[in-house]
Design a protein around this motif. Structure first.
Motif, mmCIF file in Angstrom:
data_model
loop_
_atom_site.group_PDB
_atom_site.id
_atom_site.type_symbol
_atom_site.label_atom_id
_atom_site.label_comp_id
_atom_site.label_asym_id
_atom_site.label_seq_id
_atom_site.Cartn_x
_atom_site.Cartn_y
_atom_site.Cartn_z
ATOM 1 N N PRO A 100 0.829 -1.205 -0.092
ATOM 2 C CA PRO A 100 -0.044 0.059 -0.157
ATOM 3 C C PRO A 100 0.683 1.313 -0.042
ATOM 4 O O PRO A 100 0.369 2.231 -0.770
ATOM 5 C CB PRO A 100 -0.798 -0.029 1.228
ATOM 6 C CG PRO A 100 -0.049 -1.042 2.373
ATOM 7 C CD PRO A 100 0.491 -1.768 1.286
ATOM 8 N N ALA A 101 1.939 1.041 0.716
ATOM 9 C CA ALA A 101 2.761 2.550 0.616
ATOM 10 C C ALA A 101 3.212 2.932 -0.763
ATOM 11 O O ALA A 101 3.149 4.159 -0.996
ATOM 12 C CB ALA A 101 3.846 2.291 1.641
ATOM 13 N N TYR A 102 3.857 1.947 -1.206
ATOM 14 C CA TYR A 102 4.476 2.276 -2.592
ATOM 15 C C TYR A 102 3.280 2.413 -3.744
ATOM 16 O O TYR A 102 3.429 3.324 -4.728
ATOM 17 C CB TYR A 102 5.593 1.280 -3.055
ATOM 18 C CG TYR A 102 6.893 1.412 -2.147
ATOM 19 C CD1 TYR A 102 7.512 2.485 -1.858
ATOM 20 C CD2 TYR A 102 7.274 0.259 -1.688
ATOM 21 C CE1 TYR A 102 8.494 2.645 -0.857
ATOM 22 C CE2 TYR A 102 8.513 0.293 -0.891
ATOM 23 C CZ TYR A 102 8.839 1.397 -0.624
ATOM 24 O OH TYR A 102 9.723 1.557 0.393
ATOM 25 N N VAL A 103 2.342 1.690 -3.744
ATOM 26 C CA VAL A 103 1.127 1.806 -4.842
ATOM 27 C C VAL A 103 0.478 3.293 -4.492
ATOM 28 O O VAL A 103 0.065 3.875 -5.623
ATOM 29 C CB VAL A 103 0.213 0.713 -4.534
ATOM 30 C CG1 VAL A 103 -1.069 1.084 -5.245
ATOM 31 C CG2 VAL A 103 0.814 -0.623 -5.056
ATOM 32 N N SER A 104 0.360 3.588 -3.165
ATOM 33 C CA SER A 104 -0.083 5.134 -2.924
ATOM 34 C C SER A 104 0.635 6.011 -3.715
ATOM 35 O O SER A 104 0.225 7.182 -3.947
ATOM 36 C CB SER A 104 -0.095 5.287 -1.648
ATOM 37 O OG SER A 104 1.149 5.531 -0.895
ATOM 38 N N LEU A 105 1.847 6.013 -4.111
ATOM 39 C CA LEU A 105 2.723 6.844 -4.873
ATOM 40 C C LEU A 105 2.747 6.869 -6.188
ATOM 41 O O LEU A 105 2.926 7.772 -7.024
ATOM 42 C CB LEU A 105 4.427 6.969 -4.212
ATOM 43 C CG LEU A 105 4.708 6.768 -2.883
ATOM 44 C CD1 LEU A 105 6.197 6.540 -2.644
ATOM 45 C CD2 LEU A 105 4.425 8.325 -2.473
ATOM 46 N N ALA A 146 -5.451 -11.605 -0.310
ATOM 47 C CA ALA A 146 -6.603 -11.104 -0.981
ATOM 48 C C ALA A 146 -6.298 -9.374 -1.263
ATOM 49 O O ALA A 146 -6.774 -9.060 -1.984
ATOM 50 C CB ALA A 146 -7.972 -11.381 -0.140
ATOM 51 N N TYR A 147 -5.776 -8.959 -0.155
ATOM 52 C CA TYR A 147 -5.662 -7.527 -0.234
ATOM 53 C C TYR A 147 -4.636 -7.278 -1.293
ATOM 54 O O TYR A 147 -4.718 -6.114 -1.957
ATOM 55 C CB TYR A 147 -5.200 -7.091 0.983
ATOM 56 C CG TYR A 147 -4.869 -5.328 1.086
ATOM 57 C CD1 TYR A 147 -5.645 -4.324 0.912
ATOM 58 C CD2 TYR A 147 -3.592 -5.302 1.254
ATOM 59 C CE1 TYR A 147 -5.413 -3.340 1.186
ATOM 60 C CE2 TYR A 147 -3.084 -3.761 1.129
ATOM 61 C CZ TYR A 147 -4.184 -2.921 1.271
ATOM 62 O OH TYR A 147 -3.723 -1.306 0.959
ATOM 63 N N VAL A 148 -3.636 -7.962 -1.463
ATOM 64 C CA VAL A 148 -2.610 -7.758 -2.415
ATOM 65 C C VAL A 148 -3.123 -7.755 -3.762
ATOM 66 O O VAL A 148 -3.081 -7.064 -4.644
ATOM 67 C CB VAL A 148 -1.304 -8.638 -2.447
ATOM 68 C CG1 VAL A 148 -0.347 -8.313 -3.563
ATOM 69 C CG2 VAL A 148 -0.634 -8.377 -1.042
ATOM 70 N N TRP A 149 -4.096 -8.885 -4.033
ATOM 71 C CA TRP A 149 -4.863 -8.860 -5.383
ATOM 72 C C TRP A 149 -5.684 -7.904 -5.612
ATOM 73 O O TRP A 149 -5.849 -7.529 -6.866
ATOM 74 C CB TRP A 149 -5.422 -10.508 -5.199
ATOM 75 C CG TRP A 149 -4.651 -11.408 -5.485
ATOM 76 C CD1 TRP A 149 -4.267 -12.454 -4.842
ATOM 77 C CD2 TRP A 149 -4.162 -11.849 -7.073
ATOM 78 N NE1 TRP A 149 -3.250 -13.157 -5.295
ATOM 79 C CE2 TRP A 149 -3.237 -13.061 -6.612
ATOM 80 C CE3 TRP A 149 -3.911 -11.256 -8.088
ATOM 81 C CZ2 TRP A 149 -2.532 -13.572 -7.550
ATOM 82 C CZ3 TRP A 149 -3.152 -11.815 -9.261
ATOM 83 C CH2 TRP A 149 -2.617 -13.101 -9.059
ATOM 84 N N ALA A 150 -6.455 -7.384 -4.394
ATOM 85 C CA ALA A 150 -7.111 -6.303 -4.626
ATOM 86 C C ALA A 150 -6.557 -5.101 -5.085
ATOM 87 O O ALA A 150 -6.882 -4.314 -6.037
ATOM 88 C CB ALA A 150 -8.037 -5.738 -3.422
ATOM 89 N N LEU A 151 -5.289 -4.888 -4.541
ATOM 90 C CA LEU A 151 -4.421 -3.688 -5.201
ATOM 91 C C LEU A 151 -4.091 -3.756 -6.506
ATOM 92 O O LEU A 151 -4.292 -2.662 -7.157
ATOM 93 C CB LEU A 151 -3.066 -3.484 -4.195
ATOM 94 C CG LEU A 151 -3.009 -2.774 -2.755
ATOM 95 C CD1 LEU A 151 -1.610 -3.160 -1.968
ATOM 96 C CD2 LEU A 151 -3.622 -1.372 -2.968
ATOM 97 N N LEU A 152 -3.757 -4.961 -6.752
ATOM 98 C CA LEU A 152 -3.201 -5.194 -8.271
ATOM 99 C C LEU A 152 -4.164 -5.115 -9.116
ATOM 100 O O LEU A 152 -4.387 -4.423 -10.389
ATOM 101 C CB LEU A 152 -3.082 -6.640 -8.435
ATOM 102 C CG LEU A 152 -1.477 -6.862 -7.572
ATOM 103 C CD1 LEU A 152 -1.162 -8.218 -8.024
ATOM 104 C CD2 LEU A 152 -0.368 -6.115 -8.218
#
Length: 204
Positions: A100-105, A146-152
């Motif tokens: 979540p930290a790096y995806v938010s950037l 599941a959270y990682v897949w949701a981010l992707l």
């Protein structure tokens, strides 16, 4: 809601329905969130925990600060990265936080020609962190996967949205989805760490 610019691209919102939250209120909440960590550090100082403690204090500032930019995630992610090299539990925490930290950037690199580069770098780093850093005895839970897949999935939608609808049509939607999904992960991190500081006997 109305709004005015305080300078540059920084906007200060004036809400029509929601209550206004001023700097004093955010300062009080931030200090209250820091209190369990500061108390434990004062009562039971441990040099081995200094990086984790610094990361948590910075995380509190990120979660409750009056004006926080996306790049402020680096204030707690960088100390966590150094702590990860010394502790399996810290390494697992950093690997989970990286997503979540790096995806938010990613929205900060908004030009189409930067799309492939930014996604490749984030995916490569997160995968390398999960593979290289020492692992604890705990396995990744189904919720974490599941959270990682949701981010992707959200990032895949953002790319499809830009290609099919353009960057000017419903421009708020990709940003909204990215912000909400990343906020869920960072809120989970904050909650875990706050509970661990409030109940030190549960720390491992």
């Amino acid at each position: 809601a109305g709004g005015h610019l305080s300078g540059g691209l920084v906007g200060v919102a004036t809400f029509g329905v929601l209550p206004q939250v001023g700097p004093s209120a955010t300062l009080a909440v931030t200090l209250a969130a820091m209190a369990p960590c500061l108390r434990r550090t004062w009562v039971d100082p441990d040099p081995k925990r200094i990086l984790s403690d610094v990361a948590f204090v910075n995380l509190c500032g990120f979660m409750f600060g009056y004006h926080v930019h996306e790049k402020a995630v680096l204030h707690f992610v960088v100390p966590m990265a150094f702590a990860a090299a010394a502790s399996p539990s810290a390494a697992m925490e950093y690997a989970a936080t990286s997503w979540p930290a790096y995806v938010s950037l990613l929205p900060l690199l908004f030009r189409p020609r930067e799309r492939a580069l930014k996604l490749t770098l984030v995916l490569a780093h997160c995968a390398a962190a999960a593979a290289v850093l020492p692992r604890g005895k705990r396995r990744r839970s189904g919720w974490s996967a599941a959270y990682v897949w949701a981010l992707l999935a959200v990032q895949a939608y953002c790319i499809a949205h830009e290609i099919l609808l353009g960057s000017s049509t419903y421009a708020f939607l990709p940003l909204l989805l990215t912000s909400v999904t990343c906020a869920v992960g960072l809120l989970a991190l904050f909650s875990r760490r706050l509970v661990s500081y409030a109940a030190p006997t549960t720390l491992k």
